[in-house]
Design a protein around this motif. Structure first.
Motif, PDB file in Angstrom:
ATOM      1  N   LEU A 170      -4.037   5.130   6.029  1.00 50.66           N
ATOM      2  CA  LEU A 170      -3.708   4.751   7.406  1.00 50.66           C
ATOM      3  C   LEU A 170      -3.140   5.930   8.189  1.00 50.66           C
ATOM      4  N   ILE A 171      -2.302   6.728   7.536  1.00 46.88           N
ATOM      5  CA  ILE A 171      -1.727   7.895   8.221  1.00 46.88           C
ATOM      6  C   ILE A 171      -2.828   8.884   8.614  1.00 46.88           C
ATOM      7  N   CYS A 172      -3.745   9.152   7.691  1.00 52.07           N
ATOM      8  CA  CYS A 172      -4.809  10.125   7.985  1.00 52.07           C
ATOM      9  C   CYS A 172      -5.744   9.621   9.076  1.00 52.07           C
ATOM     10  N   ILE A 223      -2.696 -12.616   6.616  1.00 53.71           N
ATOM     11  CA  ILE A 223      -3.166 -13.204   7.868  1.00 53.71           C
ATOM     12  C   ILE A 223      -2.939 -12.255   9.039  1.00 53.71           C
ATOM     13  N   THR A 224      -1.785 -11.597   9.057  1.00 53.61           N
ATOM     14  CA  THR A 224      -1.493 -10.670  10.155  1.00 53.61           C
ATOM     15  C   THR A 224      -2.440  -9.479  10.137  1.00 53.61           C
ATOM     16  N   ILE A 225      -2.737  -8.957   8.951  1.00 54.28           N
ATOM     17  CA  ILE A 225      -3.704  -7.854   8.860  1.00 54.28           C
ATOM     18  C   ILE A 225      -5.074  -8.306   9.350  1.00 54.28           C
ATOM     19  N   SER A 258      -1.477  -0.149  20.254  1.00 51.40           N
ATOM     20  CA  SER A 258      -2.244   0.192  19.048  1.00 51.40           C
ATOM     21  C   SER A 258      -1.386   0.933  18.041  1.00 51.40           C
ATOM     22  N   MET A 259      -0.519   1.831  18.504  1.00 48.27           N
ATOM     23  CA  MET A 259       0.340   2.568  17.583  1.00 48.27           C
ATOM     24  C   MET A 259       1.426   1.664  16.984  1.00 48.27           C
ATOM     25  N   LEU A 260       1.903   0.701  17.750  1.00 47.27           N
ATOM     26  CA  LEU A 260       2.844  -0.266  17.177  1.00 47.27           C
ATOM     27  C   LEU A 260       2.167  -1.090  16.085  1.00 47.27           C
ATOM     28  N   ALA A 261       0.927  -1.493  16.330  1.00 45.34           N
ATOM     29  CA  ALA A 261       0.191  -2.224  15.298  1.00 45.34           C
ATOM     30  C   ALA A 261      -0.037  -1.358  14.068  1.00 45.34           C
ATOM     31  N   LEU A 262      -0.322  -0.071  14.272  1.00 49.09           N
ATOM     32  CA  LEU A 262      -0.500   0.836  13.140  1.00 49.09           C
ATOM     33  C   LEU A 262       0.801   0.994  12.356  1.00 49.09           C
ATOM     34  N   GLY A 263       1.939   1.066  13.046  1.00 47.03           N
ATOM     35  CA  GLY A 263       3.216   1.138  12.348  1.00 47.03           C
ATOM     36  C   GLY A 263       3.491  -0.108  11.526  1.00 47.03           C
ATOM     37  N   MET A 264       3.153  -1.270  12.057  1.00 47.39           N
ATOM     38  CA  MET A 264       3.329  -2.504  11.290  1.00 47.39           C
ATOM     39  C   MET A 264       2.431  -2.509  10.055  1.00 47.39           C
ATOM     40  N   LEU A 265       1.215  -2.025  10.189  1.00 47.61           N
ATOM     41  CA  LEU A 265       0.327  -1.931   9.031  1.00 47.61           C
ATOM     42  C   LEU A 265       0.882  -0.966   7.985  1.00 47.61           C
ATOM     43  N   ALA A 282       1.682  -1.694   4.105  1.00 47.06           N
ATOM     44  CA  ALA A 282       1.161  -0.854   3.021  1.00 47.06           C
ATOM     45  C   ALA A 282       2.283  -0.348   2.118  1.00 47.06           C
ATOM     46  N   ARG A 283       3.464  -0.110   2.669  1.00 46.17           N
ATOM     47  CA  ARG A 283       4.594   0.340   1.843  1.00 46.17           C
ATOM     48  C   ARG A 283       5.062  -0.743   0.875  1.00 46.17           C
ATOM     49  N   HIS A 284       4.798  -1.996   1.189  1.00 43.26           N
ATOM     50  CA  HIS A 284       5.262  -3.097   0.347  1.00 43.26           C
ATOM     51  C   HIS A 284       4.141  -3.671  -0.519  1.00 43.26           C
ATOM     52  N   GLU A 285       3.068  -2.927  -0.720  1.00 39.11           N
ATOM     53  CA  GLU A 285       2.065  -3.341  -1.682  1.00 39.11           C
ATOM     54  C   GLU A 285       2.610  -3.194  -3.102  1.00 39.11           C
ATOM     55  N   PRO A 286       2.036  -3.892  -4.066  1.00 39.90           N
ATOM     56  CA  PRO A 286       2.531  -3.784  -5.453  1.00 39.90           C
ATOM     57  C   PRO A 286       2.475  -2.351  -5.959  1.00 39.90           C
TER      58      PRO A 286
END
Length: 531
Positions: A47-49, A340-342, A384-391, A395-399
């Motif tokens: 996502l960062i790239c 659902i949010t993703i 769009s950048m706020l949505a990217l930050g939420m994503l 991603a940081r809280h994936e297993p």
């Protein structure tokens, strides 16, 4: 080696042969890609790239497509870039804050976000605050700044649908639990946008709702019913508006009255002039007033003209990779709210991107939706950048992602800890001052030791001289006593005098020997002290 211990196997050595001189390159590549694909932090870094490349491409293309228009208005050629860069910095701050918030925070404040988004959208219809442009009333002006509330309403609606559908997921098969409160809120949100005559934005929001409901597990029969109602509503609002009907007629029949096809025709001409490799960055001809909204809705045409087919395929590839990352996040997430949010955010951003590219290439009639992350527009970029930050937060809280990121950060800190300081740094100056202080302290200690040794040598010499003087004083007295004894003429007294002379001689010899033994040790120290 005990029988319980298993022997350690040596790593396999890849030996080349005549058929494969480089070894099993394909196997190594497959294993490397497999390990990389199983990494728990792949979505986070992906996502960062992708986000960085899309935003960077947008800033460059906004500068290229708006420079001529800015000069024509009497502004700096960098005016468009500075305006877009200002919103990019605001969006970056919001992105960082959104990335560090835990997912539960979004779920907890879903109603607050929805209320704020609807309140801002209501301001569009307030006289003196709402701003109309191009036949649409979808902007507000507050303190001299123009904003588009519908962009923020998209993000709020995606978060709210994720929270509500997660809470009602076990009861979605019941009609009342599905209808209340989902349907009324959706009707209010989309209706407020449609009251401003912005049919394109309303269609994008409908795609967002459909994506959230699909991931949320809503029964399929509701999609058939909702799709039929949506198509009927779009046809109604299209048929009752002459401008929309003209756009649809131009797209279907290719017949244009006046300049109604100017924008679509010039966009296709720009893509054709770009060819395979493009005319070069900044060399577009369509941006010289030929193509309306060159830096906004039709920036994809400028990309095709300046960077050619390769540039347009590169943008398409970035959005495709973005779609794959979102799909992987949905499959790996364990929280239904995150899934659902993703799904809602992905349907919003990806649907809007592909609709924009289809409009520019002539596959859809003109709708007036921007290209996410790339088109000029502060509200769209910030949302769009706020949505990217939420994503990124999801991603940081994936297993396994948090543990992997913590391990990576500890490795980076360890690597930075062993880097030596520069020669001109503060640490180097402190070390040099410390070395000078140590040298001065050693010099002071040596001087003190020298003075102490010299004083001891002088005291030894003085004691030796005093002993020699006492010995010389005792010798004449013995001789005088011996002479007195000889003059008395008695044999006994003479013998005493002889004994006294012998004892005096012995004392003088001991005094000389002690004086000679003290002189070699005292002389160098005495001379050094004198110096």
């Amino acid at each position: 080696m005990s029988p319980q211990q298993t022997p350690r196997r040596a790593p396999a050595v890849v030996r080349p042969d005549e058929d494969r001189p480089l070894g099993d390159v394909g196997g190594r590549v497959r294993n490397g890609l497999g390990d990389w694909g199983r990494s728990p932090v792949l979505d986070f870094y992906g996502l960062i790239c992708v986000g960085t490349l899309l935003i960077g491409t947008g800033l460059v293309m906004v500068l290229s497509s708006s420079s001529v228009v800015s000069i024509a208005k009497g502004d700096s050629p960098f005016a468009g870039l500075l305006a877009q860069g200002k919103f990019a910095l605001i969006g970056l701050v919001g992105l960082l804050v959104a990335a560090f918030l835990p997912p539960r925070t979004y779920e907890r404040f879903a109603w607050v976000l929805l209320g704020l988004g609807i309140a801002l959208q209501c301001l569009v219809h307030v006289p003196g605050i709402g701003v109309a442009a191009g036949g649409n009333t979808n902007w507000i002006r507050i303190a001299g700044q123009t904003l588009q509330p519908s962009e923020l309403l998209k993000l709020a609606l995606a978060v709210w649908l994720g929270a509500i559908l997660t809470r009602k997921r076990p009861l979605l098969h019941r009609t009342m639990h599905l209808v209340i409160p989902v349907v009324p809120v959706i009707v209010v949100a989309l209706g407020l946008v449609l009251l401003g005559h912005d049919l394109g934005t309303m269609m994008i929001m409908a795609m967002l709702v459909a994506g959230s409901l699909w991931i949320g597990g809503v029964p399929r029969r509701w999609f058939v019913l909702g799709g039929g109602v949506g198509v009927a509503a779009i046809l109604f609002f299209a048929l009752t508006n002459a401008n929309r009907m003209a756009r649809i007629g131009n797209w279907l029949h290719g017949t244009c009255e006046g300049d109604s096809c100017l924008q679509s025709d010039q966009g296709l001409m720009g893509l054709a002039e770009g060819g395979w490799w493009g005319v070069g960055l900044g060399q577009s001809r369509q941006k010289w007033g030929r193509l309306p909204a060159a830096q906004d809705d039709y920036i994809f045409a400028i990309i095709g003209e300046e960077l050619g087919l390769i540039g347009t395929l590169g943008v398409l590839l970035l959005f495709s990779v973005f779609a794959l990352i979102l799909f992987r996040m949905i499959t790996r997430a364990r929280d239904p709210f995150i899934q659902i949010t993703i799904g809602g955010v992905g349907a919003w951003l990806l649907g809007q991107a592909f609709v924009n590219m289809m409009v520019v290439t002539g596959m859809l009639p003109v709708l007036g939706v921007p290209l996410p992350f790339i088109s000029s527009g502060g509200s769209a970029l910030v949302a769009s950048m706020l949505a990217l930050g939420m994503l990124l937060s999801f991603a940081r809280h994936e297993p396994g992602a948090q543990e992997a990121l913590a391990a990576r950060m500890s490795t980076v800190r360890s690597a930075l800890a062993v880097i030596p300081a520069g020669r001109g740094g503060e640490g180097a100056r402190r070390r040099r001052r410390g070395r000078r202080g140590a040298k001065s302290a050693r010099g002071t200690s040596s001087a003190r030791k020298t003075k102490t040794t010299a004083g001891t040598a002088k005291a030894s010499t003085t004691r030796a001289a005093a002993s020699g003087g006492r010995a010389r004083t005792a010798a004449p007295s013995s001789r005088s006593r011996g002479a007195g004894s000889r003059s008395s003429g008695t044999r006994t007294t003479g013998s005493r005098g002889a004994g006294a002379r012998s004892s005096g001689t012995a004392r003088r010899s001991r005094a000389r020997s002690s004086s000679r033994s003290a002189e070699p040790t005292a002389r160098p120290d005495t001379e050094g002290y004198a110096r």
